[in-house]
Design an enzyme around this catalytic site. Structure first.
Site, PDB file in Angstrom:
ATOM      1  N   PHE A   1     -81.162   4.051 -13.638  1.00 55.37           N
ATOM      2  CA  PHE A   1     -80.552   3.048 -14.072  1.00 55.37           C
ATOM      3  C   PHE A   1     -81.093   1.737 -13.590  1.00 55.37           C
ATOM      4  O   PHE A   1     -80.498   0.955 -12.952  1.00 55.37           O
ATOM      5  CB  PHE A   1     -78.970   3.229 -13.620  1.00 55.37           C
ATOM      6  CG  PHE A   1     -78.425   4.511 -13.978  1.00 55.37           C
ATOM      7  CD1 PHE A   1     -77.457   4.585 -15.068  1.00 55.37           C
ATOM      8  CD2 PHE A   1     -78.267   5.519 -13.135  1.00 55.37           C
ATOM      9  CE1 PHE A   1     -77.130   5.632 -15.334  1.00 55.37           C
ATOM     10  CE2 PHE A   1     -77.648   6.703 -13.417  1.00 55.37           C
ATOM     11  CZ  PHE A   1     -76.946   6.800 -14.722  1.00 55.37           C
ATOM     12  N   HIS A   2     -82.369   1.714 -13.996  1.00 55.46           N
ATOM     13  CA  HIS A   2     -83.001   0.379 -13.733  1.00 55.46           C
ATOM     14  C   HIS A   2     -84.279   0.435 -14.814  1.00 55.46           C
ATOM     15  O   HIS A   2     -84.717   1.425 -15.264  1.00 55.46           O
ATOM     16  CB  HIS A   2     -83.609   0.231 -12.295  1.00 55.46           C
ATOM     17  CG  HIS A   2     -84.393   1.074 -11.773  1.00 55.46           C
ATOM     18  ND1 HIS A   2     -83.750   2.406 -10.914  1.00 55.46           N
ATOM     19  CD2 HIS A   2     -85.697   1.651 -12.144  1.00 55.46           C
ATOM     20  CE1 HIS A   2     -84.775   2.972 -10.789  1.00 55.46           C
ATOM     21  NE2 HIS A   2     -85.895   2.802 -11.439  1.00 55.46           N
TER      22      HIS A   2
END
Ligand code: T46
Length: 142
Positions: A59-60
């Protein structure tokens, strides 16, 4: 629309890699060398294992980092987003890798209990290279 293996926009790319298996009667061996199988100089190696059921990671995006992800055991689904397009790639064999460069949103899902995800990275750990906020990711790739 698929973007994997397509010509990347500047400073971001996702490419599938296939590694040669050097097998003999004893079993198999894969060798990865800087600038050959791995398209950069490796400065860091880390691996993710023992992932609990239902857990997703990532999630980045990264601003500059280049990485090669390899499921040396088990399997995992890698979700990537680049320039408004998404792609899901299963890593399920030690002879396959996923090269991710730069500003690509990545998530890791559906780890099998036996999954060992090894990552080769082009630089040392630097939290300042991470874009962990999705809105910020969209702003930076615009
Ligand atoms: C990526 C995906 C595929 C370190 O201290 N050194 C390191 O080299 C790394 C990678 C992490 N850490 C620390 C930072 C956090 O406190 O370990 C903890 C877990 O890291 P993170 O939550 O960033 O882990 P993931 O699985 O979400 O993401 C990792 C990598 O960080 C990232 O670069 O692309 O795997």
């Amino acid at each position: 629309m698929r973007f994997i293996n397509s010509p990347p926009p500047a400073k971001a790319a996702v490419q599938e890699l296939n590694f040669t298996i050097r097998g003999d009667a004893r079993g198999s061996l894969i060798a990865l060398e800087n600038g050959r199988e791995v398209p950069f100089e490796v400065k860091r190696v880390y691996y993710i294992f023992g992932t609990q059921e239902g857990v997703a990671r990532g999630f980045h995006a990264h601003r500059n980092l280049k990485q090669v992800l390899i499921a040396v055991s088990g399997k995992v689904r890698i979700h990537c987003e680049l320039q408004g397009r998404t792609e899901d790639i299963w890593l399920d064999s030690p002879d396959r890798g996923l090269y991710i460069e730069g500003l690509v949103w990545r998530e890791m899902h559906d780890f099998t209990p036996d999954c060992v995800l090894m990552v080769l990275a082009s630089d040392y750990y630097d939290e300042a290279d991470y874009v962990r906020d999705y809105e910020e990711f969209n702003r930076e790739q615009a």
